[in-house]
Design a protein around this motif. Sequence first.
Motif, mmCIF file in Angstrom:
data_model
loop_
_atom_site.group_PDB
_atom_site.id
_atom_site.type_symbol
_atom_site.label_atom_id
_atom_site.label_comp_id
_atom_site.label_asym_id
_atom_site.label_seq_id
_atom_site.Cartn_x
_atom_site.Cartn_y
_atom_site.Cartn_z
ATOM 1 N N VAL A 159 0.907 -0.986 0.057
ATOM 2 C CA VAL A 159 -0.344 -0.020 -0.188
ATOM 3 C C VAL A 159 0.868 1.424 0.062
ATOM 4 C CG1 VAL A 159 -1.712 1.425 1.403
ATOM 5 C CG2 VAL A 159 -1.953 -1.116 0.805
ATOM 6 N N ALA A 160 1.777 1.480 0.802
ATOM 7 C CA ALA A 160 2.877 2.363 0.880
ATOM 8 C C ALA A 160 3.638 2.711 -0.304
ATOM 9 C CB ALA A 160 3.884 2.202 2.112
ATOM 10 N N HIS A 161 3.794 1.438 -1.127
ATOM 11 C CA HIS A 161 4.619 1.604 -2.424
ATOM 12 C C HIS A 161 3.635 2.036 -3.525
ATOM 13 C CE1 HIS A 161 7.341 0.623 -5.416
ATOM 14 N NE2 HIS A 161 6.432 0.022 -6.169
ATOM 15 N N TYR A 162 2.405 1.779 -3.244
ATOM 16 C CA TYR A 162 1.379 2.305 -4.482
ATOM 17 C C TYR A 162 1.135 3.710 -4.078
ATOM 18 C CZ TYR A 162 -2.662 2.857 -7.127
ATOM 19 O OH TYR A 162 -3.709 3.311 -8.183
ATOM 20 N N VAL A 163 0.925 4.008 -2.862
ATOM 21 C CA VAL A 163 0.631 5.654 -2.746
ATOM 22 C C VAL A 163 1.929 6.380 -3.098
ATOM 23 C CG1 VAL A 163 0.373 7.482 -0.665
ATOM 24 C CG2 VAL A 163 -0.831 5.200 -0.420
ATOM 25 N N ASP A 164 3.207 5.888 -2.786
ATOM 26 C CA ASP A 164 4.331 6.660 -3.093
ATOM 27 C C ASP A 164 4.462 6.924 -4.617
ATOM 28 O OD1 ASP A 164 6.992 7.988 -2.557
ATOM 29 O OD2 ASP A 164 7.999 6.131 -2.963
ATOM 30 N N GLY A 165 4.104 5.815 -5.295
ATOM 31 C CA GLY A 165 4.117 5.789 -6.917
ATOM 32 C C GLY A 165 2.962 6.406 -7.507
ATOM 33 N N HIS A 166 1.853 6.887 -6.820
ATOM 34 C CA HIS A 166 0.781 7.620 -7.320
ATOM 35 C C HIS A 166 0.335 8.960 -6.448
ATOM 36 C CE1 HIS A 166 0.460 3.653 -8.749
ATOM 37 N NE2 HIS A 166 0.035 4.177 -9.842
ATOM 38 N N LEU A 167 1.339 9.697 -5.759
ATOM 39 C CA LEU A 167 1.223 10.744 -4.857
ATOM 40 C C LEU A 167 -0.099 11.510 -5.335
ATOM 41 C CD1 LEU A 167 4.823 11.675 -4.038
ATOM 42 C CD2 LEU A 167 3.175 10.302 -2.746
ATOM 43 N N ASP A 168 0.044 12.099 -6.634
ATOM 44 C CA ASP A 168 -1.099 13.046 -6.927
ATOM 45 C C ASP A 168 -2.393 12.250 -7.003
ATOM 46 O OD1 ASP A 168 -0.316 11.094 -9.120
ATOM 47 O OD2 ASP A 168 -1.030 12.601 -10.691
ATOM 48 N N CYS A 169 -2.544 11.040 -6.803
ATOM 49 C CA CYS A 169 -4.061 10.481 -6.648
ATOM 50 C C CYS A 169 -4.556 10.742 -5.287
ATOM 51 C CB CYS A 169 -4.244 8.904 -6.909
ATOM 52 S SG CYS A 169 -3.651 8.495 -8.857
#
Length: 169
Positions: A151-161
Motif C-alpha cells: 500500500v505504501a509503495h502504491y501511494v508513493d508511486g501515485h502521490l497525485d491520486c
Amino acid sequence: MEEVVIKDSRLRTAAGNMDSFIKIFVDAIYESVGGNLTSETMARLNADQLTLLAYDILQSEVMDGGFIQLIHNGYGGFIFMNPVAKMFKFWGLRDLARIVYDVHPLYKKYHEEIERDCTDEEFMAMFEHFPEFDDFDDEFVENEEEWTAAVAHYVDGHLDCFARIDKNE
C-alpha cells in the motif's frame, strides 16, 4: 473533489517507515473532510483516497480484533458493500482482495447478529460462535506487513491520486 495537501517536510520525516508514511496521508484525508467519514464526505474523495481509508480501517480493526470486530464496529458495509476489493486488486493486492471477497458472504450472512449491541462478554463469545472468520483473521495477520508495504509503495508511486504535495516550507 476535496483538495488534500501535505507538506513535503512531513513526508520526509516519515521516509523509511511505511506505517508513518501511510498515516500522514490517512490523517490528511480525514482532515480534509472534517475528520468524519460519512456518505456526504465520501462523495468529496476520490476512489484511491477512499481505498486508502478502507485499508487503514481494515488494518486497524482486523489486527486488533479480527473481522468480527470490524463488522461489530460498523465498518462492514464500508468494506464489503463498496468496490474496496476491486480497488485492492487494481493496486496489485490480489490476495488481500481475495480475502475481502471471501469474507463478504460471511458478512452478509452474519452482520446483523454481529452488529447488534451487546455486552463485552457477549462480544467475546462471538469469536467462538463464528469460527468461520478465524482463518481469514490469521491470513490477514500473517500478511499484514507485506500488504502495508505494498500500500505504501502504491501511494508513493501515485502521490497525485492522494494529495498535493506542498514543497514550500
